[in-house]
Structures are given as C-alpha cells and as structure tokens.
Design a protein around this motif. Sequence first.
Motif, PDB file in Angstrom:
ATOM      1  N   LEU A 285      -3.663   1.891 -11.060  1.00  0.00           N
ATOM      2  CA  LEU A 285      -4.151   1.355  -9.934  1.00  0.00           C
ATOM      3  C   LEU A 285      -4.545   2.099  -8.785  1.00  0.00           C
ATOM      4  O   LEU A 285      -4.096   3.103  -8.336  1.00  0.00           O
ATOM      5  N   PHE A 286      -6.035   1.834  -8.540  1.00  0.00           N
ATOM      6  CA  PHE A 286      -6.855   2.921  -7.578  1.00  0.00           C
ATOM      7  C   PHE A 286      -7.320   2.231  -6.266  1.00  0.00           C
ATOM      8  O   PHE A 286      -7.198   3.079  -5.222  1.00  0.00           O
ATOM      9  N   ASP A 287      -8.050   1.080  -6.369  1.00  0.00           N
ATOM     10  CA  ASP A 287      -8.726   0.705  -5.494  1.00  0.00           C
ATOM     11  C   ASP A 287      -8.356  -0.707  -5.003  1.00  0.00           C
ATOM     12  O   ASP A 287      -7.615  -1.296  -5.589  1.00  0.00           O
ATOM     13  N   ALA A 288      -9.085  -1.288  -3.985  1.00  0.00           N
ATOM     14  CA  ALA A 288      -8.599  -2.584  -3.475  1.00  0.00           C
ATOM     15  C   ALA A 288      -8.916  -3.544  -4.415  1.00  0.00           C
ATOM     16  O   ALA A 288      -8.152  -4.510  -4.360  1.00  0.00           O
ATOM     17  N   ASP A 289      -9.789  -3.541  -5.406  1.00  0.00           N
ATOM     18  CA  ASP A 289      -9.971  -4.535  -6.336  1.00  0.00           C
ATOM     19  C   ASP A 289      -9.099  -4.459  -7.195  1.00  0.00           C
ATOM     20  O   ASP A 289      -8.627  -5.610  -7.862  1.00  0.00           O
ATOM     21  N   ASP A 290      -8.326  -3.404  -7.648  1.00  0.00           N
ATOM     22  CA  ASP A 290      -7.126  -3.402  -8.636  1.00  0.00           C
ATOM     23  C   ASP A 290      -5.937  -4.021  -7.731  1.00  0.00           C
ATOM     24  O   ASP A 290      -5.454  -4.944  -8.663  1.00  0.00           O
TER      25      ASP A 290
ATOM     26  N   ILE B 253      -3.742   7.604  -1.817  1.00  0.00           N
ATOM     27  CA  ILE B 253      -4.242   6.323  -2.027  1.00  0.00           C
ATOM     28  C   ILE B 253      -4.260   6.083  -0.411  1.00  0.00           C
ATOM     29  O   ILE B 253      -3.296   5.925   0.049  1.00  0.00           O
ATOM     30  N   ASP B 254      -5.582   5.561   0.103  1.00  0.00           N
ATOM     31  CA  ASP B 254      -5.724   5.097   1.577  1.00  0.00           C
ATOM     32  C   ASP B 254      -4.732   3.882   1.835  1.00  0.00           C
ATOM     33  O   ASP B 254      -4.944   2.888   0.889  1.00  0.00           O
TER      34      ASP B 254
END
Length: 347
Positions: free
Chosen positions: A63-68, A102-103
Amino acid sequence: MTYPKIELHVHLEGAIRPQTLFALAAKNKVTLPVDTLQELEDFYVFSDFNHFVDVWNVTTDVLFDADDFRRVVVEYAKEAASFGVSYFEGIFSPGQYYVRGIDGQALFEGFTDGIQAAREETGVEVRLTPDLDRRRPIEISERIVADAVKFRDRGIVGLGLGGRERADPASKFADVFRFARDHGLASVPHAGEDAGPESVRDVIDVLHAHRVRHGIRAIEDATLVDEIIDRDIVLDVCPTSNLRTRVIADWKDHPLPELIASGIPLTINTDDPAMFGTDLGVEHRLAIEAGADPRALFEAGILGQLAGDEVADRLRAIADAHWGVGAVGAGGVGTADAAAGGAGSAR
C-alpha cells in the motif's frame, strides 16, 4: 434469512483478500514472496502468530498512495454489505506507513475518501479509528493523534491501541489519549485478549475506554463485569481471531457463552478476516450457536458506534424495520430471534 449487522472491529489491512494484494503488488511494483495468485492464497493460510506477522508485513508493504488506501475501505465495504452490514468501523495502522516515509496527509485522505466512496457504491456507512502500536516510540503515536484530529470531520471518530498488551502499559499512552478525547475522538483500545482482566480495567481507568476491543478476559472478574455493564461499555468480540492467535486453544474453551449470559453488551467481529480465513457470516454463526440474539448484537453495535446520534437513529430504524419495535434480549442472551435466524442463516 438475512438480518442486519454492525461490525466495530475490523483491521482494514487484515481484510485485504489475496486477489487485491496481488493486484496492488503489481501496480506498485512490489516483489512478493510468491509468484502466483494461488501461491499467495496458500501463503495466507494461517499457521502461527509469526506467520500472521509475515502476512501482515507483506500486506502493508504493497500500500503506497491515497488510491490504495481508498480501495481497501471500499472493497471491505462491498464484502461487509454482502453479509447485511449497515455500518462498520474500520481500523488502520498509520505507524506502519509513517516508518516507510508515507505522507500522513495522503494516508488519511485516502482512507477517509474511502468512506464517501463506500457509501456511494455500497450504501454502507463507514467510520474509521486509527490504531496506535504499543511497541512504537511515543513520538509516532503523537504524530498519529495529531493527524487523526485533523480528519475528525471527515470520518475519523476514535483512537485505538494495538499490539501485545504486555509490551507496554496503557499508562504510557495516557497523555495522547487525553489529547484525542479533548479533541473529539473516542477511546477504543485493545485489551483483555492476551492479558487478563487487569488489562481491561487498565484501559477503562487510564484511557477511559468507550469500548474495549476483545475484552474477553473481563469475564474472569465478576466486579469488572458489573462495572462494564453499569457503564454501558461494549466489548468487540472476535471469536475466530482468538483461536487463530492461540489466545484460546479450543472453541469449547471460548468464554463467549459466559459473556453472552453475563449481560455484557457485545458485538461480533472479524478482526483480520482475510488473514484468519473467516468472514462475518462465520462469526455470526458461531455467536448464534453460543446463544447470541442477532438483535441484541445489533443493539450493542448501536450503543458502541462512534458516528453519533444521526447514524444511531438510522440504525435503530433499520432494526425496527427488520425485527419490529419492541424489547431486545439483554447483552445478547438467546431469544426467539436467534431461533428464527438460525445458525445457518447468519448471512
């Protein structure tokens, strides 16, 4: 026969099914310890707690970004809807991502965007409760709470505490939980799972728990049971989880029948359904066989939910439409409703 359900204890990372994990790994170019979907499904077959940790780490690493993050909320909402869930509260673990760089803004935006998407795509109402980890430095917990407070108007409703209960005392987190409560977040820590009733009392007295996640060992202290009932503290019970993590060695030894008979308000939950090979239908069948009343479980969910009065009113209307307006068995004591639903009809 389908009946409405509320789920208050599900870790969204632990709800990611192998197909989704495989797709996210490909999207984010993450190398998995297996090569095929079938091998990944086999890898998910739980063997012991160390294996659970391995699966958990593999899952969070894709899991990396907002969509994930949005995707995992929506996908579990779809699964929950298939079991008649009207409302659930999902748990996620920000510390896992902060240590990977991750932000926090993207993390919380993604998860909270999933609330709206889940409502639009499934009709299920969702709220979220980030978990602190007892093992991580307090500075990470402080960062999580600060970010959580920023998103309290977007569906972050509580603060949890996870990890091995014996790793660090609840008192270590008293200040961060006080800050969270002062800024509108409820206290929903894990306790009374791998430690005894003193752990439950600790989070009630020190962290002022609104609900206790698990809490099953409270049954060992009659005075504590009475206090939980008097204070309307809901226990979020996860039967299969307790067996998979070896907290309970055998189903015949699970205290669920005693908890039901005691009158404690309790909900039935999956915890980490993909990792533990379960789903909400399985958990409810176990609960009904133990003597639970489906409406009492739903009413405990209304009592324990953190979304507020408007959501509570909608949930009561759902209950009245299904079961009719009337009394409900206290704390989940089996009644005619349970017989009508039947262990085979928990879906």
